[in-house]
Scaffold this motif. Structure first.
Motif, PDB file in Angstrom:
ATOM      1  N   VAL A  69       1.015  -1.122  -0.250  1.00  0.00           N
ATOM      2  CA  VAL A  69      -0.163   0.019  -0.134  1.00  0.00           C
ATOM      3  C   VAL A  69       0.765   1.646   0.439  1.00  0.00           C
ATOM      4  CG1 VAL A  69      -1.856   1.130   1.257  1.00  0.00           C
ATOM      5  CG2 VAL A  69      -1.963  -1.516   1.632  1.00  0.00           C
ATOM      6  N   VAL A  70       1.202   2.095  -1.246  1.00  0.00           N
ATOM      7  CA  VAL A  70       2.156   3.072  -1.468  1.00  0.00           C
ATOM      8  C   VAL A  70       1.459   3.934  -0.984  1.00  0.00           C
ATOM      9  CG1 VAL A  70       3.567   3.624  -3.334  1.00  0.00           C
ATOM     10  CG2 VAL A  70       3.686   1.774  -3.214  1.00  0.00           C
ATOM     11  N   LEU A  71       1.996   5.735  -0.374  1.00  0.00           N
ATOM     12  CA  LEU A  71       1.456   6.317   0.029  1.00  0.00           C
ATOM     13  C   LEU A  71       1.709   7.422  -1.645  1.00  0.00           C
ATOM     14  CD1 LEU A  71       0.616   5.411   2.706  1.00  0.00           C
ATOM     15  CD2 LEU A  71       1.239   7.928   3.577  1.00  0.00           C
ATOM     16  N   ASP A  72       1.369   8.091  -1.785  1.00  0.00           N
ATOM     17  CA  ASP A  72       1.276   9.015  -3.628  1.00  0.00           C
ATOM     18  C   ASP A  72       0.117  10.251  -3.303  1.00  0.00           C
ATOM     19  OD1 ASP A  72       3.271   8.927  -5.759  1.00  0.00           O
ATOM     20  OD2 ASP A  72       1.425   8.907  -5.995  1.00  0.00           O
ATOM     21  N   GLY A  73       0.617  11.162  -3.231  1.00  0.00           N
ATOM     22  CA  GLY A  73      -0.580  12.470  -4.203  1.00  0.00           C
ATOM     23  C   GLY A  73      -1.615  12.135  -4.827  1.00  0.00           C
ATOM     24  N   GLY A 104      10.874   8.563   0.961  1.00  0.00           N
ATOM     25  CA  GLY A 104      11.955   9.362   0.791  1.00  0.00           C
ATOM     26  C   GLY A 104      11.411  10.695   0.524  1.00  0.00           C
ATOM     27  N   ALA A 105      12.207  11.886   1.049  1.00  0.00           N
ATOM     28  CA  ALA A 105      12.081  12.994   0.489  1.00  0.00           C
ATOM     29  C   ALA A 105      12.165  13.316  -0.704  1.00  0.00           C
ATOM     30  CB  ALA A 105      13.582  14.241   0.567  1.00  0.00           C
ATOM     31  N   TYR A 106      12.125  12.767  -1.669  1.00  0.00           N
ATOM     32  CA  TYR A 106      11.557  12.411  -3.926  1.00  0.00           C
ATOM     33  C   TYR A 106      10.355  11.885  -3.421  1.00  0.00           C
ATOM     34  CZ  TYR A 106      15.794  15.558  -3.670  1.00  0.00           C
ATOM     35  OH  TYR A 106      16.220  16.830  -3.504  1.00  0.00           O
ATOM     36  N   GLY A 107       9.916  10.996  -3.255  1.00  0.00           N
ATOM     37  CA  GLY A 107       9.000   9.834  -3.617  1.00  0.00           C
ATOM     38  C   GLY A 107       9.980   8.937  -3.843  1.00  0.00           C
ATOM     39  N   LEU A 108       8.762   8.327  -4.454  1.00  0.00           N
ATOM     40  CA  LEU A 108       8.809   6.596  -5.117  1.00  0.00           C
ATOM     41  C   LEU A 108       8.924   6.942  -6.395  1.00  0.00           C
ATOM     42  CD1 LEU A 108       6.354   4.886  -3.053  1.00  0.00           C
ATOM     43  CD2 LEU A 108       9.350   4.481  -2.309  1.00  0.00           C
ATOM     44  N   SER A 121      -3.409   7.783  -0.802  1.00  0.00           N
ATOM     45  CA  SER A 121      -3.035   9.330  -0.444  1.00  0.00           C
ATOM     46  C   SER A 121      -3.620   9.989   1.046  1.00  0.00           C
ATOM     47  CB  SER A 121      -3.520  10.437  -1.813  1.00  0.00           C
ATOM     48  OG  SER A 121      -3.244  11.908  -0.940  1.00  0.00           O
ATOM     49  N   LEU A 122      -2.514  10.613   1.363  1.00  0.00           N
ATOM     50  CA  LEU A 122      -3.695  10.532   2.482  1.00  0.00           C
ATOM     51  C   LEU A 122      -4.124  12.798   2.426  1.00  0.00           C
ATOM     52  CD1 LEU A 122       0.399  10.776   4.662  1.00  0.00           C
ATOM     53  CD2 LEU A 122      -2.105   9.082   4.930  1.00  0.00           C
ATOM     54  N   GLY A 123      -4.444  13.179   0.821  1.00  0.00           N
ATOM     55  CA  GLY A 123      -4.982  14.600   1.152  1.00  0.00           C
ATOM     56  C   GLY A 123      -4.338  15.288  -0.239  1.00  0.00           C
ATOM     57  N   PRO A 124      -4.609  16.266  -0.677  1.00  0.00           N
ATOM     58  CA  PRO A 124      -4.303  16.836  -1.845  1.00  0.00           C
ATOM     59  C   PRO A 124      -3.153  17.506  -1.986  1.00  0.00           C
ATOM     60  CG  PRO A 124      -6.681  18.257  -1.056  1.00  0.00           C
ATOM     61  CD  PRO A 124      -6.169  16.686   0.202  1.00  0.00           C
ATOM     62  N   GLY A 125      -2.649  18.628  -0.621  1.00  0.00           N
ATOM     63  CA  GLY A 125      -1.444  18.314  -0.192  1.00  0.00           C
ATOM     64  C   GLY A 125      -0.583  17.733   0.137  1.00  0.00           C
ATOM     65  N   THR A 126       0.254  18.277  -0.134  1.00  0.00           N
ATOM     66  CA  THR A 126       1.891  17.918  -0.013  1.00  0.00           C
ATOM     67  C   THR A 126       2.660  17.731   0.906  1.00  0.00           C
ATOM     68  OG1 THR A 126       2.548  18.454  -2.128  1.00  0.00           O
ATOM     69  CG2 THR A 126       4.123  17.849  -1.123  1.00  0.00           C
ATOM     70  N   LEU A 127       3.278  16.907   1.853  1.00  0.00           N
ATOM     71  CA  LEU A 127       3.534  16.457   3.479  1.00  0.00           C
ATOM     72  C   LEU A 127       4.508  16.129   2.926  1.00  0.00           C
ATOM     73  CD1 LEU A 127       0.635  14.481   4.339  1.00  0.00           C
ATOM     74  CD2 LEU A 127       0.886  16.674   5.017  1.00  0.00           C
ATOM     75  N   HIS A 129       7.834  13.811   4.268  1.00  0.00           N
ATOM     76  CA  HIS A 129       7.809  12.424   4.187  1.00  0.00           C
ATOM     77  C   HIS A 129       7.735  12.075   5.357  1.00  0.00           C
ATOM     78  CE1 HIS A 129      12.058  12.801   3.959  1.00  0.00           C
ATOM     79  NE2 HIS A 129      12.617  11.988   4.739  1.00  0.00           N
ATOM     80  N   GLU A 130       8.944  12.560   6.544  1.00  0.00           N
ATOM     81  CA  GLU A 130       8.598  12.161   8.088  1.00  0.00           C
ATOM     82  C   GLU A 130       7.293  13.067   8.678  1.00  0.00           C
ATOM     83  OE1 GLU A 130      12.175  14.373   8.485  1.00  0.00           O
ATOM     84  OE2 GLU A 130      12.405  13.166   9.485  1.00  0.00           O
ATOM     85  N   LEU A 131       6.580  13.733   8.171  1.00  0.00           N
ATOM     86  CA  LEU A 131       5.352  14.311   8.395  1.00  0.00           C
ATOM     87  C   LEU A 131       4.447  12.416   7.898  1.00  0.00           C
ATOM     88  CD1 LEU A 131       3.016  15.868  10.445  1.00  0.00           C
ATOM     89  CD2 LEU A 131       3.285  17.340   8.382  1.00  0.00           C
ATOM     90  N   ALA A 132       4.384  12.269   6.499  1.00  0.00           N
ATOM     91  CA  ALA A 132       3.619  11.809   6.158  1.00  0.00           C
ATOM     92  C   ALA A 132       3.333  10.232   6.729  1.00  0.00           C
ATOM     93  CB  ALA A 132       4.067  12.035   4.497  1.00  0.00           C
ATOM     94  N   ARG A 133       4.836   9.695   6.860  1.00  0.00           N
ATOM     95  CA  ARG A 133       4.042   8.325   8.241  1.00  0.00           C
ATOM     96  C   ARG A 133       3.833   9.209   8.907  1.00  0.00           C
ATOM     97  NH1 ARG A 133      11.497   7.281   6.986  1.00  0.00           N
ATOM     98  NH2 ARG A 133      11.331   7.101   9.385  1.00  0.00           N
ATOM     99  N   VAL A 134       3.994  10.405  10.137  1.00  0.00           N
ATOM    100  CA  VAL A 134       2.978   9.723  11.101  1.00  0.00           C
ATOM    101  C   VAL A 134       2.195  10.275  11.204  1.00  0.00           C
ATOM    102  CG1 VAL A 134       3.362  11.513  13.089  1.00  0.00           C
ATOM    103  CG2 VAL A 134       4.986  10.994  12.141  1.00  0.00           C
ATOM    104  N   VAL A 135       1.731  10.542  10.249  1.00  0.00           N
ATOM    105  CA  VAL A 135       0.056  10.802   9.510  1.00  0.00           C
ATOM    106  C   VAL A 135      -0.735  10.304   9.369  1.00  0.00           C
ATOM    107  CG1 VAL A 135      -1.500  12.405   8.278  1.00  0.00           C
ATOM    108  CG2 VAL A 135      -0.437  13.342   9.069  1.00  0.00           C
TER     109      VAL A 135
END
Length: 154
Positions: A69-73, A104-108, A121-127, A129-135
Motif C-alpha cells: 500500500v504505497v502512499l502517493d499524492g 523519501g524526500a523525493y517520493g518513489l 493519498s493522505l490528502g491533496p496537500g503535499t506533506l 515524508h517524515e510528517l506523512a509517516r506520522v499521519v
C-alpha cells in the motif's frame, strides 16, 4: 492476523517526528503486531537517481505475499471509517500481508508504484515524508480503534 508492516525510506531526522512515529507504532501495536522496516535513503545524486536507488531498496524488501500500500499524492483518499473497513479486509486476507510504504524526500519511482497493490493519498496537500509517516500511523491507529469499537474515533 498478520502483522502490519511499515516500510519507510530513511530515518526520521527530527526527534519530534521519531517520537511521534514511535508513539503511534506502539499504539497500533496494542491492536495488531507491527513491523517497521527502514531502508537507507540515498544521500547523493539528483532527485531521479535518488528515487531510483531508494525504490530499488524498497522493492528488495518486499516479499511475494506482501500487498504493498504505497502512499502517493495521486492515490485514493479514504475517510477514517472507509480506511478502517479496507484495513479490516487486508489484515484478514490469508494470502496477503499489508505493507504500507512511504518514500523519501523525493517520493518513489514508477517501479514501486507499479508493484503497489493499492496507492493511497493522505490528502491533496503535499506533506514532508517524515510528517506523512506520522499521519499514516495515526490514521492506521484510528482505523484499528474503529475496528475494535474503541472510543478514540468520535
Amino acid at each position: 492476523m498478520k502483522p502490519l508492516r511499515f516500510l519507510f525510506v530513511g530515518q526520521a531526522k527530527a526527534p519530534f517526528f521519531r517520537q511521534a512515529e514511535d508513539h503511534y507504532l506502539d499504539a497500533v501495536g496494542h491492536s495488531i503486531a507491527t513491523v517497521r522496516v527502514v531502508v537507507k535513503d540515498a544521500r547523493s545524486g539528483n532527485p531521479d537517481d535518488r528515487k531510483k536507488a531508494e525504490g530499488k531498496a524498497v522493492l528488495e524488501r518486499l516479499g511475494a505475499r506482501d500487498f504493498p500500500v504505497v502512499l502517493d499524492g495521486r492515490g485514493k483518499m479514504y475517510d477514517s471509517p472507509a480506511l478502517a473497513a479496507r484495513l479490516g479486509v487486508l489484515v484478514e486476507d490469508p494470502g496477503r500481508a499489508p505493507c504500507f510504504i512511504v518514500g523519501g524526500a523525493y517520493g518513489l519511482p514508477d517501479e514501486v508504484l507499479a508493484r503497489a497493490g493499492e496507492v493511497v493519498s493522505l490528502g491533496p496537500g503535499t506533506l514532508p515524508h517524515e510528517l506523512a509517516r506520522v499521519v499514516l500511523l495515526e490514521q492506521v491507529y484510528r482505523a484499528m480503534a474503529i475496528l475494535r469499537g474503541a472510543p478514540y474515533h468520535h
